[in-house]
Design a protein around this motif. Structure first.
Motif, mmCIF file in Angstrom:
data_model
loop_
_atom_site.group_PDB
_atom_site.id
_atom_site.type_symbol
_atom_site.label_atom_id
_atom_site.label_comp_id
_atom_site.label_asym_id
_atom_site.label_seq_id
_atom_site.Cartn_x
_atom_site.Cartn_y
_atom_site.Cartn_z
ATOM 1 N N ALA A 43 41.649 36.523 46.499
ATOM 2 C CA ALA A 43 41.336 36.990 45.148
ATOM 3 C C ALA A 43 41.827 38.417 44.937
ATOM 4 C CB ALA A 43 39.845 36.896 44.866
ATOM 5 N N ALA A 44 42.930 38.783 45.580
ATOM 6 C CA ALA A 44 43.569 40.091 45.438
ATOM 7 C C ALA A 44 42.655 41.232 45.858
ATOM 8 C CB ALA A 44 44.065 40.295 44.001
ATOM 9 N N LEU A 45 41.753 40.939 46.794
ATOM 10 C CA LEU A 45 40.870 41.966 47.330
ATOM 11 C C LEU A 45 41.108 42.116 48.825
ATOM 12 C CD1 LEU A 45 37.451 41.045 45.665
ATOM 13 C CD2 LEU A 45 39.046 42.835 44.931
ATOM 14 N N ILE A 46 40.926 43.328 49.308
ATOM 15 C CA ILE A 46 40.948 43.586 50.734
ATOM 16 C C ILE A 46 39.518 43.865 51.182
ATOM 17 C CG2 ILE A 46 41.777 45.094 52.576
ATOM 18 C CD1 ILE A 46 44.018 43.513 51.331
ATOM 19 N N GLN A 47 39.045 43.130 52.170
ATOM 20 C CA GLN A 47 37.689 43.304 52.692
ATOM 21 C C GLN A 47 37.775 43.610 54.180
ATOM 22 O OE1 GLN A 47 34.731 40.303 51.665
ATOM 23 N NE2 GLN A 47 33.880 40.411 53.730
ATOM 24 N N PRO A 66 40.504 46.423 45.546
ATOM 25 C CA PRO A 66 41.685 45.669 45.120
ATOM 26 C C PRO A 66 42.850 45.878 46.075
ATOM 27 C CG PRO A 66 40.651 46.730 43.246
ATOM 28 C CD PRO A 66 39.978 47.283 44.471
ATOM 29 N N ALA A 67 43.683 44.862 46.200
ATOM 30 C CA ALA A 67 44.767 44.904 47.179
ATOM 31 C C ALA A 67 45.818 45.947 46.845
ATOM 32 C CB ALA A 67 45.412 43.522 47.284
ATOM 33 N N ALA A 95 34.138 45.083 43.185
ATOM 34 C CA ALA A 95 35.496 45.492 43.560
ATOM 35 C C ALA A 95 36.538 44.836 42.657
ATOM 36 C CB ALA A 95 35.756 45.155 45.020
ATOM 37 N N ALA A 96 36.292 43.592 42.261
ATOM 38 C CA ALA A 96 37.227 42.890 41.384
ATOM 39 C C ALA A 96 37.315 43.531 40.003
ATOM 40 C CB ALA A 96 36.816 41.419 41.255
#
Length: 289
Positions: A43-47, A66-67, A95-96
């Motif tokens: 989902a275009a996130l970095i965790q 976000p990425a 974050a999104a």
């Protein structure tokens, strides 16, 4: 308030446990929490699971952003059950929206990482006695030190836009942590939100959150639960008056939910009121960061 009396009120019947277990099964289908040292870009996130040094030891947490690009940072203080899937899902949602969110493990002085799967697990395994000695170490001074270290770490991250202020939000016991954080790092923390926070007004404590507002440079959202307000009906007014005296913007409001209403795995979760609180949080950040 997040005390033993409140948790006893939450003592669950077999039927309630079944409902919560079902909810836990649903959240278990959400993206799995990453293991130490790994990342996910779903989902275009970095965790990422992270850790960094503080004056009191090695603090750990979960960092989601976000990425691509740089984004305003947010320090996320969880409730008494600390890091778990429900909280990670809340962090990912924020974050999104375009934030770099760091959820901290407030118990790092004693334990690392996740300790409970959800509130069902917390209730079933004597969570309150387990965390009580850990919580005793979390006062204005210790949280202030932690906030300073967290801000320093965040400002060194490529995903963080250091030209923007930092936000902080906390739930239950994490509510007062947001005010203490803002007082500890006023040059960087510009917005603080407390959701069903306990202990925001403590007449017998010189560093009660309502007494340190003059040390902050932040705007505040104080979201109060109906049952907490019923037990301590003057506290919201005392906090609002203290904010006015300190020249700080503060929205203090009682929401249509019981203690814990914003957290999906809480027995008191109330979705309409939780969504209103989330919208109000985004409004605070858009105005202050």
């Amino acid at each position: 308030m997040c005390d033993e009396a409140k948790l006893k009120e939450w003592a669950l019947s077999r039927r309630q446990l079944g409902v919560l277990a079902g909810a836990a099964a649903v959240t278990a289908c959400a993206p799995e929490a990453v293991t130490a040292g790994t990342e996910t870009s779903e989902a275009a996130l970095i965790q990422t699971k992270v850790s960094f040094e503080t004056a009191d030891g090695t603090m750990d947490g979960v960092f989601v952003h976000p990425a691509e690009g740089k984004h305003p940072a947010v320090i996320f203080w969880p409730d008494i059950a600390s890091i778990r899937t429900a909280k990670i899902d809340m962090v990912r949602r924020l974050a999104a929206e375009g934030f770099a969110v760091l959820m901290l493990n407030p118990y790092y002085r004693d334990v690392a990482g996740q300790q409970f799967d959800d509130f069902t697990d917390f209730f079933a395994n004597d969570g309150f006695p387990k965390v009580t000695p850990w919580r005793r170490k979390l006062d204005a001074d210790s949280i202030g030190r932690d906030a300073g270290s967290a801000v320093e770490w965040l400002d060194a991250q490529a995903a963080v836009d250091t030209s923007k202020g930092i936000g902080t939000q906390g739930y239950c016991m994490g509510g007062p942590f947001t005010v203490w954080s803002a007082a500890a790092v006023p040059t960087r923390i510009k917005a603080a939100a407390s959701f069903h926070g306990g202990g925001l007004v403590r007449s017998d404590y010189e560093k009660s959150p309502h007494k340190v507002l003059g040390q902050t440079d932040a705007g505040f959202l104080i979201a109060v639960a109906q049952d907490d307000d019923a037990k301590e009906p003057t506290h919201k007014d005392e906090f609002a008056a203290a904010a006015k005296a300190a020249g700080r913007l503060a929205v203090v409001e009682v929401y249509a939910g019981g203690h814990g209403w914003t957290v999906p795995d809480s027995p008191s979760y109330a979705e309409p009121a939780a969504e209103k609180a989330y919208t109000d949080l985004l409004s605070l950040y858009s105005q202050q960061l």
